[in-house]
Design an enzyme around this catalytic site. Structure first.
Site, mmCIF file in Angstrom:
data_model
loop_
_atom_site.group_PDB
_atom_site.id
_atom_site.type_symbol
_atom_site.label_atom_id
_atom_site.label_comp_id
_atom_site.label_asym_id
_atom_site.label_seq_id
_atom_site.Cartn_x
_atom_site.Cartn_y
_atom_site.Cartn_z
ATOM 1 N N GLY A 12 -5.775 7.050 17.628
ATOM 2 C CA GLY A 12 -7.106 7.656 17.583
ATOM 3 C C GLY A 12 -8.086 6.111 17.338
ATOM 4 C CD GLN A 13 -13.999 5.749 15.931
ATOM 5 O OE1 GLN A 13 -14.196 6.527 15.337
ATOM 6 N NE2 GLN A 13 -15.232 5.195 16.361
ATOM 7 C CE1 TYR A 143 -12.130 14.063 8.294
ATOM 8 C CE2 TYR A 143 -14.349 13.911 7.574
ATOM 9 C CZ TYR A 143 -13.199 13.348 7.895
ATOM 10 O OH TYR A 143 -12.991 11.937 8.050
HETATM 11 N N1 SER Z 1 -16.745 10.101 11.263
HETATM 12 C C1 SER Z 1 -16.206 11.101 10.538
HETATM 13 C C2 SER Z 1 -16.775 12.469 11.183
HETATM 14 O O1 SER Z 1 -17.723 12.575 11.741
HETATM 15 C C3 SER Z 1 -16.788 11.060 9.041
HETATM 16 O O2 SER Z 1 -15.823 10.728 8.269
HETATM 17 O O3 SER Z 1 -15.932 13.497 11.028
#
Ligand code: SER
Length: 318
Positions: A12-13, A143
């Site tokens: 991932g990133q 999330y």
């Molecule tokens: N970069 C992440 C998102 O936008 C934030 O933790 O989900």
């Protein structure tokens, strides 16, 4: 002591760049890159790569035991935007994944577990400016809910079982190596990619939407410095960190100042509400005091570096 490191979500990133850096520090063969997709060339050619679905406890345990793992960087997660499109999958990957990692760490005496948390742990009721570490944590995204629960789970495993679990609440992370996958702050990467490709960009949040950000070199330093921090000096287990805050318009203007032909429109989608539920700026004084955190990049320094790196990359492809 020789470290044997497992990275989850390695492709991932953050994972791609972190894995490469860890391999330089600890030796390529001591850093095992894992994910559920085929490995990118940069990782496959520089050290061991394995398939790992973190939601399967048997796979996690087998990898940890067979490779005598001492430290885990647990990055496998579903981000905020994709999490709202599939909340059940987000819960499964983020919560069961972390539980499997921490349980394996407890049972097989893995020394340290580092996991990113996020500004998504905050919610609409949280103070928006200079948000402190200990404040209202009532997120409205799946999330964010998994991040708050994950922070608490880390602390539980530390207090009850002595697992050295540490976590950082990352703001939006901007980088040029690997694209982010399904987050709300992805626009701050996309804007540079489009501008350098000579294309216009439709940004999915409004021009005045302001969020905290961190450039990847600072994010990697933060992870490595937190991992190395003297445990006796840590009062917290989860830390706020930030580089700078900027609105989407300010980021677009910073790009336009360097690529004058660039055009950006602001057409908000479902991620606008997510962005509005997060803080505009972050107070990271505890990280500064407890382990010496200090970022190097502001918006302009980041824009200079992003644009030159993306140009190099495009030149290499062409
Ligand atoms: N970069 C992440 C998102 O936008 C934030 O933790 O989900």
């Amino acid at each position: 002591m020789k470290e044997r490191i497992l990275v989850t979500g390695s492709y991932g990133q953050i994972g791609t760049e972190l894995t490469l850096q860890l391999r330089q520090i600890h030796g390529a063969n001591n850093v095992i890159a894992t994910d559920i997709t085929p490995a990118p060339e940069a990782l496959e050619q520089t050290g061991p790569t394995r398939y790992l679905d973190v939601t399967d406890p048997r796979q996690v345990t087998a990898l940890v035991v067979e490779n005598k793992i001492t430290t885990i960087y647990h990055l496998a997660a579903i981000l905020s935007g994709n999490g709202e499109l599939n909340p059940q999958q987000c819960w499964n990957v983020n919560m069961n994944g972390l539980y499997n990692i921490l349980e394996t760490a407890r049972r097989w005496k893995v020394r340290q577990v580092i996991t990113p948390s996020s500004i998504a742990a905050f919610g609409p009721d949280t103070p928006k400016e200079h948000t402190p570490i200990d404040t209202i944590l009532r997120p409205t995204t799946m999330y964010g809910i998994t991040k708050v629960a994950g922070e608490l789970l880390n602390e539980y495993y530390n207090q009850k079982y002595g697992v050295d679990a540490r976590s950082l609440r990352f703001p939006g992370i901007v980088s040029h190596e690997t694209e982010p996958g399904g987050g709300t702050t992805d626009y701050a990467v996309d804007v540079y990619v489009k501008a350098v490709a000579g294309e216009p960009y439709d940004c999915f949040v409004t021009e005045n939407t302001t969020l905290p950000f961190l450039y990847m070199p600072d994010a990697l330093n933060a992870l490595l410095e937190l991992a190395a921090a003297d445990e006796s000096k840590l009062i917290h287990r989860t830390f706020n960190i930030t580089g700078f805050s900027a609105s989407a318009g300010e980021i677009a203007n910073s790009v336009k100042a360097r690529i004058p032909s660039f055009e950006c429109r602001f057409i908000p989608d479902f991620r606008q509400i997510i962005a509005e539920s997060w803080p505009r700026s972050i107070d990271d004084q505890d990280a500064r005091q407890e382990w010496g955190w200090k970022p190097s990049f502001n918006l302009d320094a980041m824009s200079d570096d992003m644009i030159s790196k993306l140009k190099e990359k495009n030149g290499a492809v062409a």
